[in-house]
Design a protein around this motif. Structure first.
Motif, PDB file in Angstrom:
ATOM      1  N   GLU A 189      10.609  -6.448   9.989  1.00 36.93           N
ATOM      2  CA  GLU A 189      11.366  -7.532   8.146  1.00 36.93           C
ATOM      3  C   GLU A 189      11.767  -6.981   7.810  1.00 36.93           C
ATOM      4  OE1 GLU A 189      12.835  -9.802   6.174  1.00 36.93           O
ATOM      5  OE2 GLU A 189      12.096 -10.202   7.976  1.00 36.93           O
ATOM      6  N   ASN A 190      11.617  -5.361   7.623  1.00 39.62           N
ATOM      7  CA  ASN A 190      12.381  -4.279   6.782  1.00 39.62           C
ATOM      8  C   ASN A 190      13.588  -3.514   7.030  1.00 39.62           C
ATOM      9  OD1 ASN A 190      10.643  -4.741   4.578  1.00 39.62           O
ATOM     10  ND2 ASN A 190       8.724  -2.830   5.932  1.00 39.62           N
ATOM     11  N   ARG A 191      13.469  -3.356   8.571  1.00 42.41           N
ATOM     12  CA  ARG A 191      14.855  -3.006   9.265  1.00 42.41           C
ATOM     13  C   ARG A 191      15.805  -4.102   9.224  1.00 42.41           C
ATOM     14  NH1 ARG A 191      13.791   2.105  13.257  1.00 42.41           N
ATOM     15  NH2 ARG A 191      15.176   0.922  14.784  1.00 42.41           N
ATOM     16  N   ALA A 192      15.281  -5.195   9.345  1.00 42.95           N
ATOM     17  CA  ALA A 192      16.443  -7.041   9.751  1.00 42.95           C
ATOM     18  C   ALA A 192      16.886  -6.691   8.045  1.00 42.95           C
ATOM     19  CB  ALA A 192      15.577  -8.142   9.998  1.00 42.95           C
ATOM     20  N   ARG A 193      15.967  -5.682   7.005  1.00 39.81           N
ATOM     21  CA  ARG A 193      16.930  -6.144   5.743  1.00 39.81           C
ATOM     22  C   ARG A 193      17.923  -5.404   5.663  1.00 39.81           C
ATOM     23  NH1 ARG A 193      12.554  -8.498   1.503  1.00 39.81           N
ATOM     24  NH2 ARG A 193      11.779 -10.008   3.176  1.00 39.81           N
ATOM     25  N   PRO A 217      -3.248   9.007   4.411  1.00 43.62           N
ATOM     26  CA  PRO A 217      -3.399   9.198   5.136  1.00 43.62           C
ATOM     27  C   PRO A 217      -2.154   8.978   6.075  1.00 43.62           C
ATOM     28  CG  PRO A 217      -4.086   7.830   4.674  1.00 43.62           C
ATOM     29  CD  PRO A 217      -3.827   7.885   3.821  1.00 43.62           C
ATOM     30  N   ASP A 218      -1.228   8.002   5.917  1.00 44.98           N
ATOM     31  CA  ASP A 218       0.084   8.434   6.255  1.00 44.98           C
ATOM     32  C   ASP A 218       1.541   8.628   5.901  1.00 44.98           C
ATOM     33  OD1 ASP A 218       1.707   8.323   8.903  1.00 44.98           O
ATOM     34  OD2 ASP A 218       0.993   6.010   9.002  1.00 44.98           O
ATOM     35  N   TYR A 219       2.591   8.756   6.110  1.00 48.01           N
ATOM     36  CA  TYR A 219       3.946   7.974   4.765  1.00 48.01           C
ATOM     37  C   TYR A 219       4.619   6.759   5.124  1.00 48.01           C
ATOM     38  CZ  TYR A 219       5.933  11.125   8.553  1.00 48.01           C
ATOM     39  OH  TYR A 219       5.734  12.143   9.803  1.00 48.01           O
ATOM     40  N   GLY A 220       5.530   6.076   4.589  1.00 45.75           N
ATOM     41  CA  GLY A 220       7.231   5.633   5.457  1.00 45.75           C
ATOM     42  C   GLY A 220       7.926   6.555   5.579  1.00 45.75           C
ATOM     43  N   ARG A 221       8.866   5.982   6.137  1.00 42.63           N
ATOM     44  CA  ARG A 221      10.244   6.461   7.162  1.00 42.63           C
ATOM     45  C   ARG A 221      10.891   5.799   6.140  1.00 42.63           C
ATOM     46  NH1 ARG A 221       5.060   7.506   8.933  1.00 42.63           N
ATOM     47  NH2 ARG A 221       5.903   8.806  11.171  1.00 42.63           N
ATOM     48  N   GLY A 233      15.981   8.118  10.706  1.00 41.69           N
ATOM     49  CA  GLY A 233      14.957   7.753   9.483  1.00 41.69           C
ATOM     50  C   GLY A 233      14.335   9.054   8.606  1.00 41.69           C
ATOM     51  N   THR A 234      13.923   9.003   7.967  1.00 39.51           N
ATOM     52  CA  THR A 234      13.618  10.466   7.723  1.00 39.51           C
ATOM     53  C   THR A 234      12.484  10.398   5.962  1.00 39.51           C
ATOM     54  OG1 THR A 234      15.132  10.190   5.028  1.00 39.51           O
ATOM     55  CG2 THR A 234      15.906  11.248   6.924  1.00 39.51           C
ATOM     56  N   ALA A 235      11.732  11.343   5.645  1.00 39.19           N
ATOM     57  CA  ALA A 235      10.668  11.384   5.081  1.00 39.19           C
ATOM     58  C   ALA A 235      10.937  12.674   4.472  1.00 39.19           C
ATOM     59  CB  ALA A 235       9.670  10.939   5.205  1.00 39.19           C
ATOM     60  N   ASP A 236      11.835  13.497   4.017  1.00 44.71           N
ATOM     61  CA  ASP A 236      11.958  14.955   3.349  1.00 44.71           C
ATOM     62  C   ASP A 236      13.490  15.458   4.303  1.00 44.71           C
ATOM     63  OD1 ASP A 236      10.136  14.802   1.620  1.00 44.71           O
ATOM     64  OD2 ASP A 236       8.170  15.912   2.366  1.00 44.71           O
ATOM     65  N   CYS A 237      13.549  15.209   5.567  1.00 46.21           N
ATOM     66  CA  CYS A 237      14.741  15.796   6.559  1.00 46.21           C
ATOM     67  C   CYS A 237      15.516  15.598   6.359  1.00 46.21           C
ATOM     68  CB  CYS A 237      14.488  15.265   7.608  1.00 46.21           C
ATOM     69  SG  CYS A 237      12.728  16.649   8.422  1.00 46.21           S
ATOM     70  N   GLY A 288       1.041  -1.152  -0.490  1.00 47.05           N
ATOM     71  CA  GLY A 288       0.073   0.482   0.664  1.00 47.05           C
ATOM     72  C   GLY A 288       0.969   1.265  -0.277  1.00 47.05           C
ATOM     73  N   ILE A 289       0.259   2.644   0.708  1.00 48.31           N
ATOM     74  CA  ILE A 289       1.161   3.427   0.833  1.00 48.31           C
ATOM     75  C   ILE A 289       3.074   3.273   1.659  1.00 48.31           C
ATOM     76  CG2 ILE A 289      -0.316   4.932   0.823  1.00 48.31           C
ATOM     77  CD1 ILE A 289      -0.486   4.620   4.108  1.00 48.31           C
ATOM     78  N   TYR A 290       2.647   2.487   1.744  1.00 50.13           N
ATOM     79  CA  TYR A 290       4.074   1.569   2.823  1.00 50.13           C
ATOM     80  C   TYR A 290       5.131   1.290   2.102  1.00 50.13           C
ATOM     81  CZ  TYR A 290       1.357   3.490   6.859  1.00 50.13           C
ATOM     82  OH  TYR A 290       1.150   3.422   8.044  1.00 50.13           O
ATOM     83  N   ALA A 291       5.254   1.069   0.893  1.00 47.06           N
ATOM     84  CA  ALA A 291       5.672   0.029  -0.494  1.00 47.06           C
ATOM     85  C   ALA A 291       6.459   0.266  -0.407  1.00 47.06           C
ATOM     86  CB  ALA A 291       5.144  -0.410  -1.669  1.00 47.06           C
ATOM     87  N   SER A 292       7.866  -0.211  -0.438  1.00 52.69           N
ATOM     88  CA  SER A 292       8.288  -1.276   0.341  1.00 52.69           C
ATOM     89  C   SER A 292       8.599  -1.677   1.898  1.00 52.69           C
ATOM     90  CB  SER A 292       8.185  -2.500  -0.187  1.00 52.69           C
ATOM     91  OG  SER A 292       9.516  -2.637  -1.584  1.00 52.69           O
ATOM     92  N   LEU A 293      10.211  -0.557   1.541  1.00 51.98           N
ATOM     93  CA  LEU A 293      10.867  -0.426   2.835  1.00 51.98           C
ATOM     94  C   LEU A 293      11.053  -0.511   3.807  1.00 51.98           C
ATOM     95  CD1 LEU A 293      13.103  -2.688   3.424  1.00 51.98           C
ATOM     96  CD2 LEU A 293      15.053  -1.055   2.524  1.00 51.98           C
ATOM     97  N   ASN A 294       9.358  -0.172   4.038  1.00 47.79           N
ATOM     98  CA  ASN A 294       8.989   0.998   4.938  1.00 47.79           C
ATOM     99  C   ASN A 294      10.218   0.915   6.511  1.00 47.79           C
ATOM    100  OD1 ASN A 294       8.032   3.304   7.064  1.00 47.79           O
ATOM    101  ND2 ASN A 294       6.372   1.825   7.012  1.00 47.79           N
ATOM    102  N   CYS A 295      10.425   1.704   6.903  1.00 40.33           N
ATOM    103  CA  CYS A 295      11.132   1.142   8.211  1.00 40.33           C
ATOM    104  C   CYS A 295      11.077   1.683   9.482  1.00 40.33           C
ATOM    105  CB  CYS A 295      12.855   1.346   8.106  1.00 40.33           C
ATOM    106  SG  CYS A 295      13.469  -0.184   6.855  1.00 40.33           S
ATOM    107  N   GLY A 296       9.898   2.699   9.329  1.00 43.90           N
ATOM    108  CA  GLY A 296       9.393   3.737  10.519  1.00 43.90           C
ATOM    109  C   GLY A 296       8.760   3.043  11.684  1.00 43.90           C
ATOM    110  N   VAL A 297       8.464   2.991  12.494  1.00 44.65           N
ATOM    111  CA  VAL A 297       8.505   2.548  13.915  1.00 44.65           C
ATOM    112  C   VAL A 297       7.365   3.039  14.032  1.00 44.65           C
ATOM    113  CG1 VAL A 297      10.184   0.818  15.240  1.00 44.65           C
ATOM    114  CG2 VAL A 297       9.631   2.640  15.598  1.00 44.65           C
TER     115      VAL A 297
END
Length: 256
Positions: free
Chosen positions: A48-52, A243-247, A105-109, A28-37
């Motif tokens: 799982e993404n953070r483990a990768r 509604p939200d975003y990945g990191r 983690g970032t999503a623009d910064c 979905g909107i987090y596809a695919s390596l979203n590492c934001g807890v």
């Protein structure tokens, strides 16, 4: 999955990555390596993404320290790993421990990775406008020096960050910077909207790093907003009404 910087890759014993949104298990909107807890994504997917990410850095699962980011100038020296999601409130981490990874983690910064290969000291900073403005980059360097690094040997590289063309700000934002120094006017260009400007965050971060006297300062010159295939972007998500975003995760380690 990850982007590397030549200046950091050249340092023996240092592994790093500015990780893109590709190569994970989220959808979905987090596809695919979203590492934001801190996102509303499924926690199992995030873990799982953070483990990768840690596997890419040659670090065992769970051996990753990221702070609870609050747009501050605060730095934490990592001497032990804390549970995922329970990190101290800070916006940078440094360590001289091998066999673990530290990251932000970032999503623009602006994500900045630091390393003094000779001293075996690394750092990672989350530099949004507020953190950069209040001194998180300089505080990271000072913390690294407390572990034996020397600033003239430190390599610092800025990863994917929102670019000036995508970062419009209002008059109060610009006034704050001009009050701190008229020279900061160089980082603002008028936008089509009255009393608004485009802010060049990457250039401002670069100036702060160079002024700190570091040995090497680099910039990958990649815009998070303009590249939805590779990067999450808070501002792009806001404009799209999602509604939200990945990191994105940016991490560095010292080989064991």
């Amino acid at each position: 999955m990850k982007i590397t910087a030549d200046a950091l890759s050249a340092l023996p014993g240092i592994r790093h990555g500015f990780f893109t949104r590709r190569g994970g298990v989220s959808d979905g909107i987090y596809a695919s390596l979203n590492c934001g807890v801190g996102s509303a994504d499924e926690r199992a997917h995030v873990l799982e993404n953070r483990a990768r990410v840690t596997a890419e850095l040659g670090v065992p699962p769970g051996q990753l320290a990221t702070p609870y980011q609050v747009h501050s100038p605060d730095v934490v020296i990592v001497d032990k790993i804390w549970p995922t999601g329970d990190g101290p409130k800070a916006d940078a981490v440094v360590t001289n421990r091998s066999g673990i990874a530290i990251g932000v983690g970032t999503a623009d910064c602006g994500p900045v990775l630091f390393a003094d290969g000779e001293a075996g000291v690394v750092g990672a900073a989350h530099a949004g406008w507020k953190g950069a403005f209040t001194g998180v980059l300089e505080a990271t360097v000072a913390a690294m020096e407390s572990l034996g690094a020397r600033r003239e040997r430190i390599v610092a590289v800025l990863g994917p960050t929102i670019s000036k063309s995508a970062y419009e700000v209002g008059p109060e934002f610009r006034a704050r910077f001009l009050e701190a120094g008229e020279s900061n006017a160089a980082y603002f260009t008028p936008s089509p909207r009255a009393d608004h400007h485009q802010f060049d965050l990457p250039a401002y971060i670069g100036m702060r790093l160079r002024t700190a006297g570091l040995g090497t300062v680099g910039d990958l010159a990649l815009c998070t907003y303009a590249d939805p295939d590779r990067f999450f972007s808070y501002r792009r998500t806001t404009h799209a009404g999602e509604p939200d975003y990945g990191r994105l995760l940016h991490a560095i380690s010292i080989a064991a």
